[in-house]
Design a protein around this motif. Structure first.
Motif, PDB file in Angstrom:
ATOM      1  N   ALA A 102      46.544  43.871  37.134  1.00 23.86           N
ATOM      2  CA  ALA A 102      46.892  44.673  38.154  1.00 23.86           C
ATOM      3  C   ALA A 102      45.953  44.174  39.373  1.00 23.86           C
ATOM      4  O   ALA A 102      46.172  44.103  40.609  1.00 23.86           O
ATOM      5  CB  ALA A 102      46.941  46.050  38.087  1.00 23.86           C
ATOM      6  N   HIS A 103      44.574  43.976  38.933  1.00 24.99           N
ATOM      7  CA  HIS A 103      43.308  43.837  39.762  1.00 24.99           C
ATOM      8  C   HIS A 103      43.532  42.385  40.362  1.00 24.99           C
ATOM      9  O   HIS A 103      43.396  41.906  41.439  1.00 24.99           O
ATOM     10  CB  HIS A 103      42.191  44.271  39.263  1.00 24.99           C
ATOM     11  CG  HIS A 103      41.918  45.752  39.262  1.00 24.99           C
ATOM     12  ND1 HIS A 103      41.538  46.122  40.323  1.00 24.99           N
ATOM     13  CD2 HIS A 103      41.689  46.859  38.474  1.00 24.99           C
ATOM     14  CE1 HIS A 103      41.292  47.596  40.250  1.00 24.99           C
ATOM     15  NE2 HIS A 103      41.577  47.764  39.054  1.00 24.99           N
ATOM     16  N   ALA A 104      44.071  41.564  39.379  1.00 24.50           N
ATOM     17  CA  ALA A 104      44.144  40.041  39.751  1.00 24.50           C
ATOM     18  C   ALA A 104      45.140  39.852  40.950  1.00 24.50           C
ATOM     19  O   ALA A 104      45.086  39.158  41.885  1.00 24.50           O
ATOM     20  CB  ALA A 104      44.592  39.343  38.499  1.00 24.50           C
ATOM     21  N   ARG A 105      46.190  40.628  40.649  1.00 22.32           N
ATOM     22  CA  ARG A 105      47.438  40.519  41.644  1.00 22.32           C
ATOM     23  C   ARG A 105      46.828  41.380  42.921  1.00 22.32           C
ATOM     24  O   ARG A 105      47.529  40.800  44.165  1.00 22.32           O
ATOM     25  CB  ARG A 105      48.573  41.276  41.128  1.00 22.32           C
ATOM     26  CG  ARG A 105      49.458  40.592  40.002  1.00 22.32           C
ATOM     27  CD  ARG A 105      50.566  41.077  39.560  1.00 22.32           C
ATOM     28  NE  ARG A 105      51.298  40.151  38.612  1.00 22.32           N
ATOM     29  CZ  ARG A 105      52.688  40.599  38.316  1.00 22.32           C
ATOM     30  NH1 ARG A 105      53.209  41.707  38.673  1.00 22.32           N
ATOM     31  NH2 ARG A 105      53.250  39.488  37.621  1.00 22.32           N
ATOM     32  N   LEU A 106      46.100  41.741  43.005  1.00 24.68           N
ATOM     33  CA  LEU A 106      45.417  42.708  44.254  1.00 24.68           C
ATOM     34  C   LEU A 106      44.553  42.062  44.746  1.00 24.68           C
ATOM     35  O   LEU A 106      43.889  42.156  45.845  1.00 24.68           O
ATOM     36  CB  LEU A 106      45.104  44.199  44.040  1.00 24.68           C
ATOM     37  CG  LEU A 106      46.156  45.116  43.514  1.00 24.68           C
ATOM     38  CD1 LEU A 106      45.615  46.477  43.023  1.00 24.68           C
ATOM     39  CD2 LEU A 106      47.201  45.373  44.664  1.00 24.68           C
ATOM     40  N   GLY A 107      44.075  40.744  44.372  1.00 23.27           N
ATOM     41  CA  GLY A 107      43.217  39.952  45.124  1.00 23.27           C
ATOM     42  C   GLY A 107      41.677  39.745  44.189  1.00 23.27           C
ATOM     43  O   GLY A 107      40.991  38.941  44.737  1.00 23.27           O
ATOM     44  N   ALA A 108      41.619  40.306  43.494  1.00 24.04           N
ATOM     45  CA  ALA A 108      40.183  40.188  42.746  1.00 24.04           C
ATOM     46  C   ALA A 108      40.007  39.217  41.636  1.00 24.04           C
ATOM     47  O   ALA A 108      41.181  38.626  41.231  1.00 24.04           O
ATOM     48  CB  ALA A 108      39.879  41.512  41.819  1.00 24.04           C
ATOM     49  N   ARG A 109      39.053  38.554  41.550  1.00 23.06           N
ATOM     50  CA  ARG A 109      38.827  37.420  40.191  1.00 23.06           C
ATOM     51  C   ARG A 109      38.472  38.314  39.304  1.00 23.06           C
ATOM     52  O   ARG A 109      37.819  39.455  39.218  1.00 23.06           O
ATOM     53  CB  ARG A 109      37.593  36.818  40.747  1.00 23.06           C
ATOM     54  CG  ARG A 109      37.141  35.526  39.438  1.00 23.06           C
ATOM     55  CD  ARG A 109      35.938  34.876  39.872  1.00 23.06           C
ATOM     56  NE  ARG A 109      35.535  34.315  38.758  1.00 23.06           N
ATOM     57  CZ  ARG A 109      34.322  33.826  38.684  1.00 23.06           C
ATOM     58  NH1 ARG A 109      33.352  34.064  39.553  1.00 23.06           N
ATOM     59  NH2 ARG A 109      33.806  33.136  37.549  1.00 23.06           N
ATOM     60  N   VAL A 110      39.385  38.199  38.197  1.00 27.16           N
ATOM     61  CA  VAL A 110      39.181  39.057  36.826  1.00 27.16           C
ATOM     62  C   VAL A 110      38.808  37.993  35.504  1.00 27.16           C
ATOM     63  O   VAL A 110      39.551  36.827  35.480  1.00 27.16           O
ATOM     64  CB  VAL A 110      40.538  39.752  36.759  1.00 27.16           C
ATOM     65  CG1 VAL A 110      40.366  40.394  35.319  1.00 27.16           C
ATOM     66  CG2 VAL A 110      40.738  40.484  37.893  1.00 27.16           C
TER      67      VAL A 110
END
Length: 514
Positions: free
Chosen positions: A222-230
């Protein structure tokens, strides 16, 4: 007269409060602030999904119920688990669709994510569901709700605030909380769990997730899709409890979306401050130590039952770090007391799902109210990881089925890529895997596919009702739907019959007659 009768009936079904005299004996109904005793049929400790289900069903039958909750009504699922996580995942799906739009002839673009608005979206979803779990709703049902901590002071007595509760039966449904591993430096380093990650108002620059299970992967994607590096760190294989071939489908998709994995790696140290954390790893395929640097840290290493302060020993209730020991009927070592949901261990098999807690609630109602014999069946409880593609399973896995059935099983597979609906939506990763006995009895199924959590319902029914795979093969599925994948997997069981010499001889014989 009718109103007077209705009032009398309502009073009879409510728990009765009496004042406690200095000697501890019950006296007249309480009229002031002195310590009171409440006598009731059922006392439920914990207002999460399982506890609320027990209270609601019992109250609907006119049973006097006391519900004790020291935290938020709705428990973890509503406030820090299922509801907020799925709200976050839904936002990530919208962002991902914008990036992938070119394949459909639509101009792709990078989404602009407002994390404050995202947090408000999550809170709005919670607020929309909260009235269903509210104190006011349950009090309207006739349930006495005490917003206090509960503590057993005897085998048949619980204290909650200024009240002493005596009940015919007790149900412990206190849930679980994030388990924080004893990693050097972790306690001193700022970190998030599922109880705090949904309050972020700015996108993480680099989110490091410790834990490669369902919670860790759902929040990582979810956070990767929202633009965060994970980056995800896991001491074992990714999704270690699931079928390896299907877990690899999920892992591969997350890698394509930019999530970095460090599997079979031990975290040896954590350090840092707000906005700058350091994780030291040993293993993970690299020689020596590896250091990861990030802006945010999420710990998703499982959950532990909430048992603190309950006074279980005073009630003669056996328990350990895995939870409260229960038998197949969800009774504890104190026969007056049941334990359900995430706080229960023993025969529950550690299945910490909302739907498992609800199943437990139904069994307790049958046992406590109707004196029926009940027995847990963990094989019929599905589990779902809400990544994209989702991973869902029910019943026996291949390895377990081979052991129990001495190798006399059939393994059936069908790929998502051969489903027309999946092709139309360009979501072709994954497959269905079905385990049957050699005669076709459905033993289990696992699915990595879009909407696998929906698709597993058919196989849950098959396992629960002990259906044969031939029953699934004979179903008519609407076209084009993803549900056809399940039917096509079932049809695989019948294909060997087409090559049997006896069948072919019969067909040749029948052709003689035109």
């Amino acid at each position: 007269m009718a109103d007077d009768q209705a009032t009398a009936k309502e009073t009879a079904t409510r728990p009765q409060a009496v004042t406690m005299q200095p000697g501890g004996d019950a006296a007249a109904p309480a009229t002031g602030g002195r310590k009171r005793e409440i006598r009731t049929d059922l006392c439920v400790i914990g207002a999460g999904s399982g506890g609320l289900s027990v209270a609601a069903i019992a109250a609907s039958f006119g049973v006097p119920v006391v519900l004790v909750e020291r935290g938020a009504m709705g428990g973890d699922c509503l406030n820090a688990g299922c509801v907020p996580s799925k709200s976050l995942i839904a936002a990530g799906e919208r962002a991902h669709a914008m990036r992938e739009a070119a394949a459909f002839g639509i101009t792709a673009q990078e989404p602009q994510v407002d994390y404050t608005a995202l947090r408000d979206h999550i809170r709005d979803v919670i607020a929309g569901i909260a009235p269903t779990d509210s104190q006011e709703r349950f009090e309207a049902m006739g349930v006495t709700v005490l917003r206090e901590s509960a503590r057993f002071t005897g085998r048949d007595m619980v204290e909650a605030g200024d009240a002493v509760i005596r009940a015919r039966r007790f149900v412990i449904a206190t849930g679980a909380r994030p388990a924080i591993p004893p990693i050097p430096g972790l306690a001193e380093t700022p970190h998030h769990t599922n109880e705090t990650i949904f309050d972020l108002t700015a996108r993480p620059g680099h989110l490091i997730v410790i834990g490669g299970g369902p919670i860790g992967l759902e929040l990582a994607q979810a956070h990767a899709r929202l633009g965060a590096r994970v980056s995800v760190v896991e001491a074992q294989d990714i999704l270690a409890r699931e079928e390896r071939e299907l877990a690899e489908v999920v892992e591969a998709q997350l890698r394509r979306e930019g999530v970095a994995f460090h599997a079979n790696a031990k975290v040896t140290a954590v350090s840092g401050e707000d906005g700058a954390v350091r994780i030291t790893l040993a293993g993970g395929g690299d020689a020596g130590e590896t250091v990861l640097e990030g802006t945010h840290l999420l710990v998703a290493t499982g959950r532990k039952p909430v048992l603190d302060g309950l006074g279980l020993d005073a009630a003669g209730i056996r328990h350990d770090s895995s939870g409260i020991a229960v038998d197949q009927g969800l009774r504890t070592s104190n026969r007056r007391v049941y334990a359900i949901g995430d706080c229960a261990g023993g025969a529950t098999g550690g299945y910490r799902f909302t739907h498992a807690a609800n199943q437990h609630a139904g069994l307790v109602i049958r046992s406590a109210l109707f004196r029926l014999r009940v027995k847990l069946d963990n094989a019929i409880i599905p589990r779902v990881t809400y990544t994209d593609p989702e991973l869902a399973a029910v019943g026996l896995g291949e390895e377990e089925a081979r052991k129990l059935h001495k190798g006399r099983i059939r393994v059936l597979r069908f790929p998502v890529a051969e489903n027309d609906r999946a092709r139309a939506e360009r979501r072709e990763a994954g497959h269905v895997k079905v385990i049957t006995s050699h005669k076709g009895l459905v033993l289990g199924a696992a699915i990595a596919a879009p909407q696998a959590g929906e698709l597993i319902a058919l196989w849950t029914l098959a396992v629960t009702k002990k259906m044969k795979v031939q029953d699934i093969a004979g179903l008519v599925m609407a076209y084009p739907t993803l549900s056809e994948i399940s039917k096509r997997a079932a049809v695989e069981f019948l294909k060997p019959s087409a090559r049997m010499p006896s069948v072919r001889r019969l067909i040749r014989f029948l052709r003689v007659f035109g």
